[in-house]
Write a protein that holds these residues in place. Sequence first.
Motif, mmCIF file in Angstrom:
data_model
loop_
_atom_site.group_PDB
_atom_site.id
_atom_site.type_symbol
_atom_site.label_atom_id
_atom_site.label_comp_id
_atom_site.label_asym_id
_atom_site.label_seq_id
_atom_site.Cartn_x
_atom_site.Cartn_y
_atom_site.Cartn_z
ATOM 1 N N GLY A 51 9.741 -1.522 -4.181
ATOM 2 C CA GLY A 51 9.601 -2.833 -3.549
ATOM 3 C C GLY A 51 8.212 -3.416 -3.718
ATOM 4 N N TRP A 52 7.172 -2.569 -3.618
ATOM 5 C CA TRP A 52 5.797 -3.050 -3.815
ATOM 6 C C TRP A 52 5.604 -3.526 -5.249
ATOM 7 C CZ3 TRP A 52 1.382 -3.055 -0.449
ATOM 8 C CH2 TRP A 52 1.666 -2.704 0.873
ATOM 9 N N LEU A 53 6.175 -2.811 -6.190
ATOM 10 C CA LEU A 53 6.027 -3.197 -7.603
ATOM 11 C C LEU A 53 6.616 -4.584 -7.842
ATOM 12 C CD1 LEU A 53 5.030 -1.984 -10.308
ATOM 13 C CD2 LEU A 53 7.363 -1.173 -10.692
ATOM 14 N N GLU A 54 7.819 -4.832 -7.326
ATOM 15 C CA GLU A 54 8.454 -6.148 -7.484
ATOM 16 C C GLU A 54 7.637 -7.229 -6.773
ATOM 17 O OE1 GLU A 54 10.905 -7.015 -9.353
ATOM 18 O OE2 GLU A 54 12.285 -5.340 -9.599
ATOM 19 N N THR A 55 7.091 -6.900 -5.595
ATOM 20 C CA THR A 55 6.333 -7.892 -4.816
ATOM 21 C C THR A 55 5.041 -8.277 -5.523
ATOM 22 O OG1 THR A 55 7.288 -7.044 -2.771
ATOM 23 C CG2 THR A 55 5.299 -8.358 -2.563
ATOM 24 N N PHE A 56 4.342 -7.301 -6.113
ATOM 25 C CA PHE A 56 3.111 -7.613 -6.850
ATOM 26 C C PHE A 56 3.394 -8.587 -7.986
ATOM 27 C CE2 PHE A 56 1.100 -3.215 -5.774
ATOM 28 C CZ PHE A 56 0.808 -3.667 -4.503
#
Length: 412
Positions: A310-315
């Motif tokens: 989820g963090w990867l997609e958000t970045f």
Amino acid sequence: MAGNSDPLTPRAKLAVTAGKAVAAASRAAGRGSGSVIGGRVALKLDPDLLGRLAQNLDVVLVSATNGKTTTTRLIAEALRAAGPVVSNALGANMPAGITSALAGGSDAKFGVIEVDEKYLAGVARDTDPKCIALLNLSRDQLDRAAETRMLAENWREGLAGSKAVVVANCDDPLVVWAASSSPNVVWVAAGQMWKDDAWSCPSCGGVMQRPGDDWFCGECGFRRPTPTWALSGDHVLDPHGSAWPIHLQLPGRANKANAASSAAVAAVFGVPPQVALERMYQVQAVAGRYDVVQFQNRDLRLLLAKNPAGWLETFSLIDPPPAPVILSVNARGADGTDTSWLWDVDYTRLTGHPIFVIGDRKLDLAVRLEVANQHFQVCDNLDQAVQMCPPGRIEVIANYTAFQDLRRRVGN
């Protein structure tokens, strides 16, 4: 199916009434929506209530590690083109919350239900779904969630022989392994940005080969199935090869992928892609996610990221540097108490952004950012972080309970 005679027994009606009363009391006491406690009480009074409430509905179940709340909302909007929908839109996705949501939808034709990964097989057994959407599986809540391959195995066993149409992401090997036991699968090429949970073959344990967008196991021959639906840039390709434009108010590649899967689900119920995708445009925010709020004369965009994928997609969707970024991480019960997942997130993607760190576990996050050579400041709370941010819109990324804390603080 909807509109049959009332399926509820006197006991079931009593359970529904009691559950609603308890939920109302919980809301009045300021303890949240009351949906979970209301559902628990109702299920105590009638353990078969979930099945009874579902029997007059065409049910869709949505499960994944990331994106299930948003996708549930997109599918619900699309299916409203064909009739009234009941859905657990607030994300209470275990049996009690699901029961509570269905109890509120007496005139609905469709039930669009987000289900926690661990409960999918049981909820599918109880609700006899017409369609099940499987989006992705990745590491999450390390202190209590089963290892991802075990979750995939549970799905595979629980869905074996299911009559439901399974709409599954063919780019995630774990999802493909889980869905392959089902006789009726619609494959969607929805993409997979995070690959670190799928380097070994879920079938035999061999090393997965990943040429381009393809994948296969060199040892047992387990391979990516051919999709009939695909995300292609800003379009969804349907089984006839027609390209339908995606117009969303929600940002990022991940939400286009969610829209592609949602269009495939809508088609199972006879809603054409053009109608489904047009209706999805209505969704501006999902339980506060992606909302832009005014706070201390600044614009804050609230983004939820609960795990490494989820963090990867958000970045990938935040404004470019030098946009300021506030990061908030808690480790309460609902988040999972183990924060070692922070080491799986590539924080070098934030290079060039001024970073401000808050939350219960801000020091854990500070150590991780230090190792990633990021410039950051630790702050006591949101107010202090906002005051220290340079001008411009602020991107605020938080995990689950930290996100709820933020929403309360900004009055969202």
